[in-house]
Write a protein that holds these residues in place. Structure first.
Motif, mmCIF file in Angstrom:
data_model
loop_
_atom_site.group_PDB
_atom_site.id
_atom_site.type_symbol
_atom_site.label_atom_id
_atom_site.label_comp_id
_atom_site.label_asym_id
_atom_site.label_seq_id
_atom_site.Cartn_x
_atom_site.Cartn_y
_atom_site.Cartn_z
ATOM 1 N N MET A 23 16.653 0.904 -3.861
ATOM 2 C CA MET A 23 15.396 1.636 -4.407
ATOM 3 C C MET A 23 14.154 0.903 -3.743
ATOM 4 O O MET A 23 13.903 -0.161 -3.714
ATOM 5 C CB MET A 23 15.129 1.354 -5.835
ATOM 6 N N LEU A 24 13.494 1.767 -2.929
ATOM 7 C CA LEU A 24 12.187 1.415 -2.244
ATOM 8 C C LEU A 24 11.066 1.558 -3.109
ATOM 9 O O LEU A 24 10.867 2.627 -3.781
ATOM 10 C CB LEU A 24 12.092 2.137 -0.852
ATOM 11 N N THR A 25 10.251 0.503 -3.599
ATOM 12 C CA THR A 25 9.200 0.530 -4.473
ATOM 13 C C THR A 25 8.078 -0.014 -3.814
ATOM 14 O O THR A 25 7.948 -1.037 -3.025
ATOM 15 C CB THR A 25 9.697 -0.395 -5.773
ATOM 16 N N GLY A 26 7.039 0.434 -4.309
ATOM 17 C CA GLY A 26 5.712 0.141 -3.812
ATOM 18 C C GLY A 26 4.460 0.875 -4.752
ATOM 19 O O GLY A 26 4.650 1.169 -5.501
ATOM 20 N N HIS A 27 3.237 0.390 -4.342
ATOM 21 C CA HIS A 27 2.042 0.916 -4.864
ATOM 22 C C HIS A 27 1.073 1.338 -3.631
ATOM 23 O O HIS A 27 1.089 0.892 -2.603
ATOM 24 C CB HIS A 27 1.369 -0.212 -5.785
ATOM 25 N N VAL A 28 0.352 2.417 -4.174
ATOM 26 C CA VAL A 28 -1.156 2.847 -3.283
ATOM 27 C C VAL A 28 -2.200 2.406 -4.126
ATOM 28 O O VAL A 28 -2.300 2.343 -5.465
ATOM 29 C CB VAL A 28 -0.905 4.479 -3.238
ATOM 30 N N TYR A 29 -2.968 1.701 -3.339
ATOM 31 C CA TYR A 29 -4.290 1.194 -3.943
ATOM 32 C C TYR A 29 -5.404 1.926 -3.289
ATOM 33 O O TYR A 29 -5.570 1.948 -2.130
ATOM 34 C CB TYR A 29 -4.303 -0.299 -3.656
ATOM 35 N N VAL A 30 -6.167 2.465 -4.206
ATOM 36 C CA VAL A 30 -7.603 3.118 -3.786
ATOM 37 C C VAL A 30 -8.474 2.763 -4.615
ATOM 38 O O VAL A 30 -8.586 2.861 -5.819
ATOM 39 C CB VAL A 30 -7.287 4.561 -4.006
ATOM 40 N N GLU A 31 -9.523 2.460 -3.947
ATOM 41 C CA GLU A 31 -10.945 2.124 -4.535
ATOM 42 C C GLU A 31 -12.128 2.953 -4.180
ATOM 43 O O GLU A 31 -12.281 2.943 -3.094
ATOM 44 C CB GLU A 31 -11.290 0.575 -4.452
ATOM 45 N N VAL A 32 -12.520 3.759 -5.068
ATOM 46 C CA VAL A 32 -13.864 4.619 -4.889
ATOM 47 C C VAL A 32 -14.904 4.256 -5.640
ATOM 48 O O VAL A 32 -14.920 3.682 -6.619
ATOM 49 C CB VAL A 32 -13.405 6.104 -5.009
ATOM 50 N N GLU A 33 -15.973 4.559 -4.613
ATOM 51 C CA GLU A 33 -17.460 3.835 -5.264
ATOM 52 C C GLU A 33 -17.901 4.901 -6.380
ATOM 53 O O GLU A 33 -18.919 4.724 -7.199
ATOM 54 C CB GLU A 33 -18.393 3.567 -4.197
ATOM 55 N N GLU A 34 -17.539 6.209 -5.988
ATOM 56 C CA GLU A 34 -18.224 7.342 -6.817
ATOM 57 C C GLU A 34 -16.999 8.257 -7.251
ATOM 58 O O GLU A 34 -16.153 8.063 -6.664
ATOM 59 C CB GLU A 34 -19.341 8.038 -6.153
ATOM 60 N N ASN A 35 -17.264 9.134 -8.347
ATOM 61 C CA ASN A 35 -16.273 10.002 -8.748
ATOM 62 C C ASN A 35 -15.954 10.934 -7.392
ATOM 63 O O ASN A 35 -17.258 11.139 -6.868
ATOM 64 C CB ASN A 35 -16.712 10.951 -9.659
ATOM 65 N N MET A 36 -14.968 11.116 -7.137
ATOM 66 C CA MET A 36 -14.741 12.336 -5.777
ATOM 67 C C MET A 36 -13.647 13.291 -6.094
ATOM 68 O O MET A 36 -12.634 13.028 -6.694
ATOM 69 C CB MET A 36 -14.578 11.184 -4.675
ATOM 70 N N ARG A 37 -14.096 14.359 -5.591
ATOM 71 C CA ARG A 37 -12.920 15.535 -5.404
ATOM 72 C C ARG A 37 -11.813 15.022 -4.516
ATOM 73 O O ARG A 37 -11.985 14.736 -3.279
ATOM 74 C CB ARG A 37 -13.594 16.787 -4.971
ATOM 75 N N LEU A 38 -10.487 15.146 -5.044
ATOM 76 C CA LEU A 38 -9.493 14.753 -4.258
ATOM 77 C C LEU A 38 -8.251 15.538 -4.657
ATOM 78 O O LEU A 38 -7.950 15.627 -5.885
ATOM 79 C CB LEU A 38 -9.040 13.231 -4.664
ATOM 80 N N GLN A 39 -7.787 16.413 -3.796
ATOM 81 C CA GLN A 39 -6.728 17.305 -4.247
ATOM 82 C C GLN A 39 -5.453 16.674 -4.776
ATOM 83 O O GLN A 39 -4.851 16.804 -5.851
ATOM 84 C CB GLN A 39 -6.340 18.270 -2.891
ATOM 85 N N ASN A 40 -5.089 15.718 -3.963
ATOM 86 C CA ASN A 40 -3.995 14.719 -4.248
ATOM 87 C C ASN A 40 -3.689 13.857 -3.209
ATOM 88 O O ASN A 40 -4.260 13.485 -2.393
ATOM 89 C CB ASN A 40 -2.509 15.757 -4.269
ATOM 90 N N ILE A 41 -2.798 12.812 -3.885
ATOM 91 C CA ILE A 41 -2.460 11.627 -2.994
ATOM 92 C C ILE A 41 -0.859 11.884 -2.762
ATOM 93 O O ILE A 41 0.043 11.912 -3.876
ATOM 94 C CB ILE A 41 -2.519 10.333 -3.864
ATOM 95 N N LYS A 42 -0.303 12.064 -1.592
ATOM 96 C CA LYS A 42 1.246 12.035 -1.465
ATOM 97 C C LYS A 42 1.642 10.940 -0.642
ATOM 98 O O LYS A 42 0.943 10.307 0.337
ATOM 99 C CB LYS A 42 1.350 13.490 -0.591
ATOM 100 N N VAL A 43 2.892 10.612 -1.028
ATOM 101 C CA VAL A 43 3.504 9.386 -0.035
ATOM 102 C C VAL A 43 4.726 10.149 0.350
ATOM 103 O O VAL A 43 5.546 11.068 -0.258
ATOM 104 C CB VAL A 43 3.923 8.496 -1.148
#
Length: 160
Positions: A23-43
Protein backbone atom coordinates in the motif's frame (compact mmCIF):
# COMPACT_ATOMS: atom_id res chain seq x y z
CA UNK A 1 -4.43 36.28 -8.53
CA UNK A 2 -5.58 32.91 -7.23
CA UNK A 3 -2.04 31.51 -7.15
CA UNK A 4 -1.05 34.31 -4.74
CA UNK A 5 -3.33 32.72 -2.13
CA UNK A 6 -1.37 29.45 -2.09
CA UNK A 7 1.41 29.72 0.48
CA UNK A 8 2.47 26.03 0.44
CA UNK A 9 1.69 22.99 -1.71
CA UNK A 10 3.48 19.65 -1.43
CA UNK A 11 2.97 15.92 -1.63
CA UNK A 12 4.63 13.68 0.95
CA UNK A 13 5.00 9.92 0.70
CA UNK A 14 5.21 7.95 3.93
CA UNK A 15 8.21 6.06 2.49
CA UNK A 16 10.46 6.54 -0.56
CA UNK A 17 10.68 2.82 -1.49
CA UNK A 18 7.93 0.24 -2.09
CA UNK A 19 7.49 -3.36 -3.23
CA UNK A 20 4.79 -4.46 -5.68
CA UNK A 21 1.64 -5.42 -3.76
CA UNK A 22 2.22 -2.93 -0.94
CA UNK A 23 0.00 0.00 0.00
CA UNK A 24 1.48 3.33 -1.08
CA UNK A 25 0.42 6.01 1.41
CA UNK A 26 1.02 9.71 1.73
CA UNK A 27 -0.44 13.15 2.30
CA UNK A 28 -1.13 16.26 0.27
CA UNK A 29 -0.30 19.46 2.12
CA UNK A 30 -1.94 22.75 1.07
CA UNK A 31 -1.77 26.06 2.87
CA UNK A 32 -3.88 28.98 1.60
CA UNK A 33 -3.94 32.56 2.88
CA UNK A 34 -7.58 33.27 1.93
CA UNK A 35 -10.69 31.24 1.18
CA UNK A 36 -10.39 30.22 -2.46
CA UNK A 37 -12.48 28.55 -5.13
CA UNK A 38 -11.01 25.16 -5.90
CA UNK A 39 -12.82 22.58 -8.04
CA UNK A 40 -10.91 19.60 -6.64
CA UNK A 41 -7.62 18.07 -5.61
CA UNK A 42 -6.69 14.93 -7.55
CA UNK A 43 -3.85 12.50 -6.96
CA UNK A 44 -2.44 10.46 -9.86
CA UNK A 45 -0.28 7.34 -9.52
CA UNK A 46 1.92 6.80 -12.55
CA UNK A 47 4.64 4.40 -13.60
CA UNK A 48 6.25 4.17 -17.00
CA UNK A 49 9.30 3.11 -18.92
CA UNK A 50 10.81 5.48 -21.45
CA UNK A 51 13.53 4.59 -23.93
CA UNK A 52 15.13 6.94 -26.44
CA UNK A 53 18.03 6.37 -28.79
CA UNK A 54 19.49 7.86 -31.97
CA UNK A 55 20.07 5.97 -35.19
CA UNK A 56 21.67 6.96 -38.48
CA UNK A 57 20.13 5.50 -41.60
CA UNK A 58 21.25 6.55 -45.11
CA UNK A 59 23.09 9.51 -43.60
CA UNK A 60 19.98 10.77 -41.82
CA UNK A 61 20.06 10.95 -38.00
CA UNK A 62 16.77 10.08 -36.31
CA UNK A 63 15.58 9.76 -32.72
CA UNK A 64 13.60 6.66 -31.80
CA UNK A 65 11.35 6.67 -28.71
CA UNK A 66 9.23 4.09 -26.94
CA UNK A 67 7.07 4.33 -23.80
CA UNK A 68 5.39 1.60 -21.79
CA UNK A 69 2.93 2.35 -18.97
CA UNK A 70 2.72 0.20 -15.82
CA UNK A 71 0.56 2.29 -13.47
CA UNK A 72 -2.14 4.83 -14.26
CA UNK A 73 -4.57 5.40 -11.40
CA UNK A 74 -6.25 8.46 -9.94
CA UNK A 75 -8.30 9.51 -6.96
CA UNK A 76 -10.02 12.71 -5.95
CA UNK A 77 -9.23 13.61 -2.34
CA UNK A 78 -11.13 16.91 -2.08
CA UNK A 79 -13.87 18.75 -3.97
CA UNK A 80 -16.09 17.48 -6.76
CA UNK A 81 -15.89 16.48 -10.40
CA UNK A 82 -15.90 19.20 -13.05
CA UNK A 83 -19.11 17.91 -14.67
CA UNK A 84 -21.05 18.14 -11.36
CA UNK A 85 -22.40 21.66 -11.90
CA UNK A 86 -25.38 21.50 -9.53
CA UNK A 87 -23.98 23.63 -6.70
CA UNK A 88 -21.11 25.68 -8.12
CA UNK A 89 -17.44 25.60 -7.26
CA UNK A 90 -16.38 24.45 -3.75
CA UNK A 91 -14.39 26.79 -1.53
CA UNK A 92 -11.25 25.68 0.28
CA UNK A 93 -11.12 27.55 3.59
CA UNK A 94 -8.03 29.53 4.53
CA UNK A 95 -5.42 27.78 6.62
CA UNK A 96 -3.41 24.56 6.54
CA UNK A 97 -4.88 21.37 5.11
CA UNK A 98 -3.43 17.86 5.10
CA UNK A 99 -5.25 15.19 3.09
CA UNK A 100 -4.29 11.51 3.25
CA UNK A 101 -4.29 9.28 0.18
CA UNK A 102 -3.43 5.67 -0.57
CA UNK A 103 -3.05 3.41 -3.60
CA UNK A 104 -2.79 -0.37 -3.58
CA UNK A 105 0.20 -1.24 -5.76
CA UNK A 106 -0.62 -4.25 -7.96
CA UNK A 107 0.68 -7.68 -6.95
CA UNK A 108 1.99 -8.22 -10.46
CA UNK A 109 5.73 -7.97 -10.84
CA UNK A 110 6.41 -4.31 -11.50
CA UNK A 111 9.78 -3.63 -13.09
CA UNK A 112 12.23 -2.02 -10.66
CA UNK A 113 12.97 1.68 -10.91
CA UNK A 114 15.87 2.22 -13.30
CA UNK A 115 17.93 5.07 -14.82
CA UNK A 116 20.34 4.93 -17.77
CA UNK A 117 21.42 6.99 -20.78
CA UNK A 118 19.00 5.29 -23.15
CA UNK A 119 16.05 4.84 -20.84
CA UNK A 120 14.43 4.86 -17.46
CA UNK A 121 11.63 3.31 -15.43
CA UNK A 122 10.08 5.89 -13.12
CA UNK A 123 7.21 5.84 -10.67
CA UNK A 124 5.61 8.96 -9.24
CA UNK A 125 2.62 10.53 -7.57
CA UNK A 126 1.35 13.76 -9.12
CA UNK A 127 -1.14 16.06 -7.42
CA UNK A 128 -3.19 18.67 -9.29
CA UNK A 129 -5.02 21.60 -7.72
CA UNK A 130 -7.86 22.23 -10.16
CA UNK A 131 -8.46 25.99 -9.94
CA UNK A 132 -11.25 27.20 -12.24
CA UNK A 133 -10.20 29.72 -14.90
CA UNK A 134 -6.53 29.65 -13.85
CA UNK A 135 -3.42 27.61 -14.49
CA UNK A 136 -3.54 24.56 -12.26
CA UNK A 137 -0.49 24.00 -10.07
CA UNK A 138 0.86 20.48 -9.75
CA UNK A 139 3.36 18.76 -7.53
CA UNK A 140 5.25 15.55 -8.33
CA UNK A 141 6.97 13.15 -5.92
CA UNK A 142 9.01 10.26 -7.33
CA UNK A 143 9.36 6.96 -5.48
CA UNK A 144 11.27 3.72 -6.04
CA UNK A 145 9.89 0.26 -6.74
CA UNK A 146 12.20 -2.60 -5.79
CA UNK A 147 11.52 -6.27 -5.71
CA UNK A 148 10.29 -8.79 -5.78
CA UNK A 149 10.10 -9.02 -2.00
CA UNK A 150 12.11 -12.10 -0.96
CA UNK A 151 11.68 -13.85 2.38
CA UNK A 152 15.15 -15.21 3.18
CA UNK A 153 13.83 -17.83 5.61
CA UNK A 154 11.50 -19.31 2.98
CA UNK A 155 12.28 -23.06 2.68
CA UNK A 156 13.28 -22.62 -0.98
CA UNK A 157 16.26 -20.51 0.07
CA UNK A 158 17.42 -22.57 3.07
CA UNK A 159 20.25 -24.96 2.27
CA UNK A 160 21.61 -27.40 4.84
Amino acid sequence: MTMDYIRAFDVELDRPVFYAGEMLTGHVYVEVEENMRLQNIKVFLRGKAHAEWKITRAGERRTMKQDEHYLDERMMIWGKEENDSHQGIPILSRGRHRYPFHFQLPETVLPCSFESKVGNIRYYVRVNLNIPYASCPQCIRYFTIIGPHIDCVDERFLVS
